[in-house]
Design an enzyme around this catalytic site. Structure first.
Site, short mmCIF file in Angstrom:
data_model
loop_
_atom_site.label_atom_id
_atom_site.label_comp_id
_atom_site.label_asym_id
_atom_site.label_seq_id
_atom_site.Cartn_x
_atom_site.Cartn_y
_atom_site.Cartn_z
N GLU A 1 0.84 3.88 1.81
CA GLU A 1 1.30 4.32 3.14
C GLU A 1 2.50 3.50 3.59
O GLU A 1 3.47 4.03 4.13
CB GLU A 1 0.18 4.14 4.18
CG GLU A 1 -1.10 4.90 3.87
CD GLU A 1 -2.11 4.07 3.11
OE1 GLU A 1 -1.74 3.42 2.10
OE2 GLU A 1 -3.29 4.08 3.48
N HIS B 1 0.84 -1.20 0.00
CA HIS B 1 0.00 0.00 0.00
C HIS B 1 0.88 1.26 0.00
O HIS B 1 2.04 1.23 0.43
CB HIS B 1 -0.94 -0.01 1.20
CG HIS B 1 -2.04 -1.03 1.05
ND1 HIS B 1 -3.16 -1.06 1.83
CD2 HIS B 1 -2.17 -2.04 0.15
CE1 HIS B 1 -3.95 -2.05 1.44
NE2 HIS B 1 -3.37 -2.67 0.43
N1 LIG Z 1 -5.30 3.24 1.96
C1 LIG Z 1 -5.03 2.46 0.88
C2 LIG Z 1 -5.99 1.63 0.35
C3 LIG Z 1 -5.68 0.87 -0.74
N2 LIG Z 1 -4.45 0.93 -1.30
C4 LIG Z 1 -4.16 0.17 -2.53
C5 LIG Z 1 -4.11 -1.30 -2.49
C6 LIG Z 1 -4.59 -1.69 -3.88
O1 LIG Z 1 -3.53 -1.58 -4.83
C7 LIG Z 1 -5.61 -0.65 -4.16
C8 LIG Z 1 -6.99 -1.04 -3.70
O2 LIG Z 1 -7.54 -1.89 -4.64
P1 LIG Z 1 -9.10 -1.96 -4.98
O3 LIG Z 1 -9.67 -2.98 -4.07
O4 LIG Z 1 -9.71 -0.57 -4.76
O5 LIG Z 1 -9.12 -2.32 -6.43
O6 LIG Z 1 -5.19 0.49 -3.44
C9 LIG Z 1 -3.50 1.77 -0.77
O7 LIG Z 1 -2.38 1.85 -1.30
N3 LIG Z 1 -3.79 2.49 0.33
ZN LIG Z 2 -3.28 -0.21 3.63
#
Ligand SMILES: Nc1ccn([C@H]2C[C@H](O)[C@@H](COP(=O)(O)O)O2)c(=O)n1
Ligand SMILES: [Zn+2]
Length: 165
Positions: free
Chosen positions: A81, A79
């Site tokens: 963060e 992610h």
């Molecule tokens: N706070 C966040 C939430 C999600 N992510 C990333 C992880 C995945 O690459 C994407 C989420 O995928 P989705 O289920 O919306 O297709 O976003 C992040 O980096 N930080």
């Molecule tokens: Zn996360």
């Protein structure tokens, strides 16, 4: 005497802008997230975006959202963060993290343990999910404050044209 410009962007817009620009590096076809960590002196100490770990090819690992667990991106993707924390200088106490999307429970744990004290976000689209509730429970218990920016009126255009510099 010529006066200064008045329409410059504020710190919140600047740091969230950097988070959003970082998100443009993401190869995730569905959701691109960026994060920018800032210290008390308004200095940027880490940036990151969501993507696979080093050595895990963007072309060979799956970007799917559905299917067998190992055929989706979820077990593999880092992610934004987490990457911003790992890319940062190591002393993050009292820092603020700017991130497009409210942190999931795994990132919340890393944020708390790193010493970051404030989370600034744009979207809380997973509000009410168990992961989101867990993040908020942990932030509330550990004294990490979070606030939503409402910058929907703001659009920043960047031109790379030589003549615009
Ligand atoms: N706070 C966040 C939430 C999600 N992510 C990333 C992880 C995945 O690459 C994407 C989420 O995928 P989705 O289920 O919306 O297709 O976003 C992040 O980096 N930080
Ligand atoms: Zn996360």
């Amino acid at each position: 005497m010529k006066k200064r410009r008045e329409d410059y962007i504020g710190w919140d817009e600047y740091f969230m802008g950097i988070a959003l620009l970082s998100a443009k590096r993401s190869k995730d076809p569905s959701t691109q997230v960026g994060a920018c960590i800032v210290n008390k002196e308004n200095k940027i100490v880490g940036v990151g975006y969501n993507g696979f770990p080093k050595g895990c090819s963007d072309d060979n690992f799956p970007w799917d959202r559905e299917g067998e667990f190992l055929e989706t991106k979820y077990p593999f993707v880092m992610h934004a963060e987490q990457n911003a924390i790992l890319n940062s200088i190591k002393k993050l106490s009292d820092c603020t993290i700017y991130v497009g999307l409210f942190p999931c429970h795994e990132c919340a744990k890393s944020i708390i343990q790193s010493g970051i004290k404030e989370v600034v976000f744009l979207s809380d689209k997973y509000d009410g999910t168990d992961s989101n509730k867990a993040s908020k429970m942990m932030f509330d218990s550990s004294g990490v404050v979070y606030r939503k920016l409402n910058l929907s009126e703001i659009k920043i255009e960047i031109s790379f044209k030589e003549e615009d510099i």
